[in-house]
Motif scaffolding. Structure first.
Motif, PDB file in Angstrom:
ATOM      1  N   SER A  76      20.602-131.323   0.661  1.00  7.19           N
ATOM      2  CA  SER A  76      19.577-130.694   1.502  1.00  7.19           C
ATOM      3  C   SER A  76      18.313-130.421   0.702  1.00  7.19           C
ATOM      4  CB  SER A  76      20.101-129.385   2.102  1.00  7.19           C
ATOM      5  OG  SER A  76      21.168-129.629   2.989  1.00  7.19           O
ATOM      6  N   VAL A  77      18.482-130.002  -0.554  1.00 10.21           N
ATOM      7  CA  VAL A  77      17.321-129.761  -1.409  1.00 10.21           C
ATOM      8  C   VAL A  77      16.597-131.075  -1.689  1.00 10.21           C
ATOM      9  CG1 VAL A  77      16.540-128.925  -3.658  1.00 10.21           C
ATOM     10  CG2 VAL A  77      18.388-127.725  -2.448  1.00 10.21           C
ATOM     11  N   THR A  78      17.352-132.129  -1.940  1.00 15.16           N
ATOM     12  CA  THR A  78      16.744-133.437  -2.179  1.00 15.16           C
ATOM     13  C   THR A  78      15.971-133.914  -0.949  1.00 15.16           C
ATOM     14  OG1 THR A  78      18.514-134.037  -3.716  1.00 15.16           O
ATOM     15  CG2 THR A  78      17.213-135.832  -2.786  1.00 15.16           C
ATOM     16  N   ARG A  79      16.569-133.752   0.232  1.00 13.96           N
ATOM     17  CA  ARG A  79      15.883-134.156   1.471  1.00 13.96           C
ATOM     18  C   ARG A  79      14.628-133.317   1.704  1.00 13.96           C
ATOM     19  NH1 ARG A  79      21.324-134.929   3.281  1.00 13.96           N
ATOM     20  NH2 ARG A  79      21.399-132.800   4.097  1.00 13.96           N
ATOM     21  N   PHE A  80      14.702-132.032   1.338  1.00 17.68           N
ATOM     22  CA  PHE A  80      13.518-131.173   1.483  1.00 17.68           C
ATOM     23  C   PHE A  80      12.390-131.687   0.598  1.00 17.68           C
ATOM     24  CE2 PHE A  80      11.071-127.690  -0.423  1.00 17.68           C
ATOM     25  CZ  PHE A  80      10.424-127.213   0.708  1.00 17.68           C
ATOM     26  N   ALA A  81      12.707-132.022  -0.652  1.00 22.11           N
ATOM     27  CA  ALA A  81      11.680-132.532  -1.564  1.00 22.11           C
ATOM     28  C   ALA A  81      11.024-133.780  -0.991  1.00 22.11           C
ATOM     29  CB  ALA A  81      12.303-132.825  -2.931  1.00 22.11           C
ATOM     30  N   SER A  82      11.840-134.648  -0.417  1.00 21.94           N
ATOM     31  CA  SER A  82      11.304-135.863   0.185  1.00 21.94           C
ATOM     32  C   SER A  82      10.443-135.541   1.405  1.00 21.94           C
ATOM     33  CB  SER A  82      12.453-136.796   0.566  1.00 21.94           C
ATOM     34  OG  SER A  82      11.969-137.958   1.213  1.00 21.94           O
ATOM     35  N   ALA A  83      10.883-134.569   2.204  1.00 21.99           N
ATOM     36  CA  ALA A  83      10.168-134.223   3.439  1.00 21.99           C
ATOM     37  C   ALA A  83       8.773-133.678   3.160  1.00 21.99           C
ATOM     38  CB  ALA A  83      10.971-133.201   4.246  1.00 21.99           C
ATOM     39  N   GLY A  88      11.585-136.783  -5.371  1.00 19.65           N
ATOM     40  CA  GLY A  88      12.868-136.119  -5.551  1.00 19.65           C
ATOM     41  C   GLY A  88      12.650-134.700  -6.023  1.00 19.65           C
ATOM     42  N   TYR A  89      13.741-133.989  -6.275  1.00 20.49           N
ATOM     43  CA  TYR A  89      13.611-132.591  -6.680  1.00 20.49           C
ATOM     44  C   TYR A  89      12.919-132.419  -8.026  1.00 20.49           C
ATOM     45  CZ  TYR A  89      14.703-127.838  -8.015  1.00 20.49           C
ATOM     46  OH  TYR A  89      14.598-126.530  -8.433  1.00 20.49           O
ATOM     47  N   PRO A  90      13.166-133.281  -9.036  1.00 19.33           N
ATOM     48  CA  PRO A  90      12.452-133.102 -10.312  1.00 19.33           C
ATOM     49  C   PRO A  90      10.937-133.124 -10.151  1.00 19.33           C
ATOM     50  CG  PRO A  90      14.317-134.568 -10.609  1.00 19.33           C
ATOM     51  CD  PRO A  90      14.191-134.344  -9.123  1.00 19.33           C
ATOM     52  N   ALA A  91      10.435-134.013  -9.315  1.00 19.91           N
ATOM     53  CA  ALA A  91       8.982-134.080  -9.106  1.00 19.91           C
ATOM     54  C   ALA A  91       8.483-132.821  -8.401  1.00 19.91           C
ATOM     55  CB  ALA A  91       8.628-135.323  -8.290  1.00 19.91           C
ATOM     56  N   LEU A  92       9.243-132.337  -7.424  1.00 20.38           N
ATOM     57  CA  LEU A  92       8.869-131.101  -6.745  1.00 20.38           C
ATOM     58  C   LEU A  92       8.875-129.927  -7.725  1.00 20.38           C
ATOM     59  CD1 LEU A  92       8.279-129.268  -4.325  1.00 20.38           C
ATOM     60  CD2 LEU A  92      10.740-129.276  -3.817  1.00 20.38           C
ATOM     61  N   ARG A  93       9.922-129.835  -8.548  1.00 18.46           N
ATOM     62  CA  ARG A  93      10.019-128.723  -9.492  1.00 18.46           C
ATOM     63  C   ARG A  93       8.864-128.749 -10.496  1.00 18.46           C
ATOM     64  NH1 ARG A  93      15.284-127.842 -13.236  1.00 18.46           N
ATOM     65  NH2 ARG A  93      14.505-129.802 -14.101  1.00 18.46           N
TER      66      ARG A  93
END
Length: 305
Positions: A76-83, A88-93
């Motif tokens: 779900s966290v991965t999908r959120f980052a994409s949305a 992915g999550y590393p780029a969002l973080r």
């Protein structure tokens, strides 16, 4: 001699236009912009809200820790980052860390925080600093103030814990607006008041929603929208069903370090909208304040300083 309120109404008009380019944008505003992409699912909204409310800590969590804190799965966290536009999550973080580190004046761990009461004040100072950055562009406040001033009647809605802010705003707004209607009871009583306001020619509702957010507030906002009223919302939320229903949202931080929340930033937000209302029709403002001062003097409303 003009009263202090009249003098302030004359001298404190909000200046339109954006500030100089070097003005900072608050971390909260940057996150709202970052997450204001497609319509997020309820689970994704929970992730976004957690990141907004706990940015300085959440920006350094692993995907496992973040999922555990929010109560969602790692996918779900991965999908959120994409949305919200990341690979992915590393780029969002990485982006969250840049915002978190750029939004604070120095390493928070090295700051002397004092006791709990001082820490509560520090948190409110940060809320006010964020609001100050948001006010770098005053045009939205000015625009909404004009619309509230033109709505006759103007309905002010605040239920449960939000009653105090609604009462403050309505009390002050009545000094400069001819027909302000305060709604502090939920359910069908609120619905009746909102429908009557629309039938009487009202066009806008100013609603308050502070934690914990009441189902009654969401229901009343939906009734207002269904009746054809526009809704301006003052809340601590950046995302969620209440924000989705409002036409305009002013998201301000609340102090949550003590047992009961404190509302320094929402209070200033109220005062800013009231100022924008007085600026919208200065002749009416001065006439109404003059009339009020005469009545107050005649009936000795106030002690002499």
């Amino acid at each position: 001699m003009p009263s202090p309120q009249q003098a302030r109404a004359q001298a404190s008009a909000i200046t339109s236009g954006r500030a100089a380019p070097q003005s900072e944008i608050s971390p909260t505003s940057r996150l709202r912009t970052l997450f204001d992409r497609p319509r997020l699912s309820p689970g994704q909204r929970r992730i976004a809200q957690y990141l907004i409310e706990h940015l300085t800590e959440a920006a350094f969590l692993s995907i496992t820790d973040l999922a555990d804190r929010v109560g969602v799965s790692q996918p779900s966290v991965t999908r959120f980052a994409s949305a919200v536009g990341f690979s992915g999550y590393p780029a969002l973080r990485e982006q969250l860390q840049a915002i978190a580190l750029g939004g604070r004046g120095g390493p928070a761990a090295e700051e002397y925080r004092g006791n709990e009461l001082q820490a509560a004040v520090d948190a409110e100072i940060e809320n006010l600093e964020n609001l100050r950055r948001d006010f770098a562009d005053a045009d939205r406040v000015i625009d909404v103030g004009r619309k509230l001033a033109a709505s006759a009647p103007l309905t002010v809605l605040g239920l449960r814990i939000s009653v105090s802010l609604a009462e403050y705003f309505a009390y002050a707004a009545r000094r400069v607006h001819p027909d302000v209607r305060l709604v502090t009871r939920g359910g069908t009583v609120a619905y009746d008041a909102l429908l009557q306001s629309r039938e009487a020619g009202g066009t806008w509702v100013l609603a308050f929603s502070m934690p914990r957010h009441a189902h009654e507030t969401l229901g009343a906002v939906r009734v207002a929208r269904g009746a054809g009223l526009k809704v301006a919302l003052i809340t601590d939320l950046a995302l969620g069903p209440l924000v989705d229903e409002a036409d305009v949202t002013f998201a301000t931080g609340t102090g949550s370090r003590l047992v009961f929340d404190s509302y320094a930033a929402p209070g200033v937000m109220c005062a800013a909208l009231l100022q924008a209302m007085t600026d919208a029709d200065p002749e009416r403002t001065q006439a109404r304040l003059e009339e009020y001062e005469q009545v107050a003097e005649q009936h000795q409303f106030f002690l002499r300083d």
